[in-house]
Design a protein around this motif. Sequence first.
Motif, PDB file in Angstrom:
ATOM      1  N   ALA A 191       0.767  -1.040  -0.101  1.00 46.91           N
ATOM      2  CA  ALA A 191      -0.136  -0.055  -0.139  1.00 46.91           C
ATOM      3  C   ALA A 191       0.812   1.288  -0.050  1.00 46.91           C
ATOM      4  N   TYR A 192       2.051   1.134   0.319  1.00 41.71           N
ATOM      5  CA  TYR A 192       2.958   2.403   0.382  1.00 41.71           C
ATOM      6  C   TYR A 192       2.903   2.608  -1.146  1.00 41.71           C
ATOM      7  N   HIS A 193       2.981   1.808  -2.161  1.00 44.29           N
ATOM      8  CA  HIS A 193       3.022   1.992  -3.547  1.00 44.29           C
ATOM      9  C   HIS A 193       1.555   2.048  -4.129  1.00 44.29           C
ATOM     10  N   SER A 194       0.582   1.306  -3.800  1.00 45.80           N
ATOM     11  CA  SER A 194      -0.684   1.120  -4.364  1.00 45.80           C
ATOM     12  C   SER A 194      -1.798   0.309  -3.744  1.00 45.80           C
ATOM     13  N   ARG A 195      -2.840   0.621  -3.626  1.00 47.43           N
ATOM     14  CA  ARG A 195      -3.972  -0.093  -2.782  1.00 47.43           C
ATOM     15  C   ARG A 195      -4.662  -1.181  -3.955  1.00 47.43           C
ATOM     16  N   THR A 196      -4.454  -0.928  -5.351  1.00 44.85           N
ATOM     17  CA  THR A 196      -4.856  -1.641  -6.116  1.00 44.85           C
ATOM     18  C   THR A 196      -4.435  -3.077  -6.002  1.00 44.85           C
ATOM     19  N   PRO A 197      -5.031  -4.171  -5.617  1.00 42.84           N
ATOM     20  CA  PRO A 197      -4.606  -5.674  -5.356  1.00 42.84           C
ATOM     21  C   PRO A 197      -3.609  -5.818  -6.107  1.00 42.84           C
ATOM     22  N   GLU A 198      -3.551  -5.743  -7.571  1.00 46.35           N
ATOM     23  CA  GLU A 198      -2.577  -6.504  -8.569  1.00 46.35           C
ATOM     24  C   GLU A 198      -1.274  -5.688  -8.245  1.00 46.35           C
ATOM     25  N   LEU A 199      -1.442  -4.277  -8.394  1.00 43.82           N
ATOM     26  CA  LEU A 199      -0.073  -3.491  -8.139  1.00 43.82           C
ATOM     27  C   LEU A 199       0.557  -3.662  -6.871  1.00 43.82           C
ATOM     28  N   ASN A 200      -0.540  -3.822  -5.918  1.00 44.54           N
ATOM     29  CA  ASN A 200       0.119  -3.885  -4.353  1.00 44.54           C
ATOM     30  C   ASN A 200       0.901  -5.249  -4.382  1.00 44.54           C
ATOM     31  N   SER A 201       0.316  -6.332  -4.799  1.00 51.73           N
ATOM     32  CA  SER A 201       0.963  -7.626  -4.754  1.00 51.73           C
ATOM     33  C   SER A 201       2.247  -7.553  -5.353  1.00 51.73           C
ATOM     34  N   LYS A 202       2.415  -6.931  -6.442  1.00 50.74           N
ATOM     35  CA  LYS A 202       3.473  -6.758  -7.514  1.00 50.74           C
ATOM     36  C   LYS A 202       4.696  -6.160  -6.865  1.00 50.74           C
ATOM     37  N   TYR A 203       4.363  -5.240  -6.095  1.00 49.12           N
ATOM     38  CA  TYR A 203       5.184  -4.178  -5.283  1.00 49.12           C
ATOM     39  C   TYR A 203       5.713  -4.722  -4.264  1.00 49.12           C
ATOM     40  N   SER A 204       4.885  -5.178  -3.294  1.00 50.20           N
ATOM     41  CA  SER A 204       5.303  -6.216  -2.090  1.00 50.20           C
ATOM     42  C   SER A 204       6.331  -7.227  -2.471  1.00 50.20           C
ATOM     43  N   LYS A 205       6.060  -7.863  -3.686  1.00 45.39           N
ATOM     44  CA  LYS A 205       7.079  -9.153  -3.959  1.00 45.39           C
ATOM     45  C   LYS A 205       8.477  -8.509  -4.319  1.00 45.39           C
ATOM     46  N   LYS A 206       8.629  -7.197  -4.936  1.00 43.77           N
ATOM     47  CA  LYS A 206       9.704  -6.723  -5.373  1.00 43.77           C
ATOM     48  C   LYS A 206      10.574  -6.356  -4.154  1.00 43.77           C
TER      49      LYS A 206
END
Length: 164
Positions: free
Chosen positions: A137-152
């Motif tokens: 959520a630091y990056h995005s609350r959109t589920p797909e973008l959130n998941s991709k970011y947290s994996k990075k």
Amino acid sequence: MNYNSIARIAFWLSVKGSIILLFSFAPQSAYGNNSYHLEECYQKAAQRYRVNPYLLKAIAQVESSERANATNVNQHPTKTTEDIGLMQINSIWLPQLKPYGINREKLFNPCLNAHIGAWILAQQIQKYGNTWYAIGAYHSRTPELNSKYSKKVQQKLRNMGAIS
């Protein structure tokens, strides 16, 4: 010149109406992108906002490759925003930061930027708990973008040896 020998500027920031913490920063010329000084900034910001310093470093690596002068323009259908500095603070935060004397130019100070990033991250953790979703959520609350970011961020933490 060390952190304690530099004149400090203090600001109060609030989260959900309550004063969270006092933070200070040093002029960018004192820090630049010097790795040692960035580590000190991560430590101090993490301590103030009760977040993990490795997590701040990982986010900075994902966001800007730890470059204090990084910028990125985001074109949205109804608006344009800009990500600024080390932690890529989005310009949407500028109205909230303005009463504290923080403008776009000041966000190029890597230590101040790390503190603002820690403040934003702490808000996400307060809202979503100590979860990967909060980090995303630091990056995005959109589920797909959130998941991709947290994996990075997870991968950066693995590369540092902070998680297995």
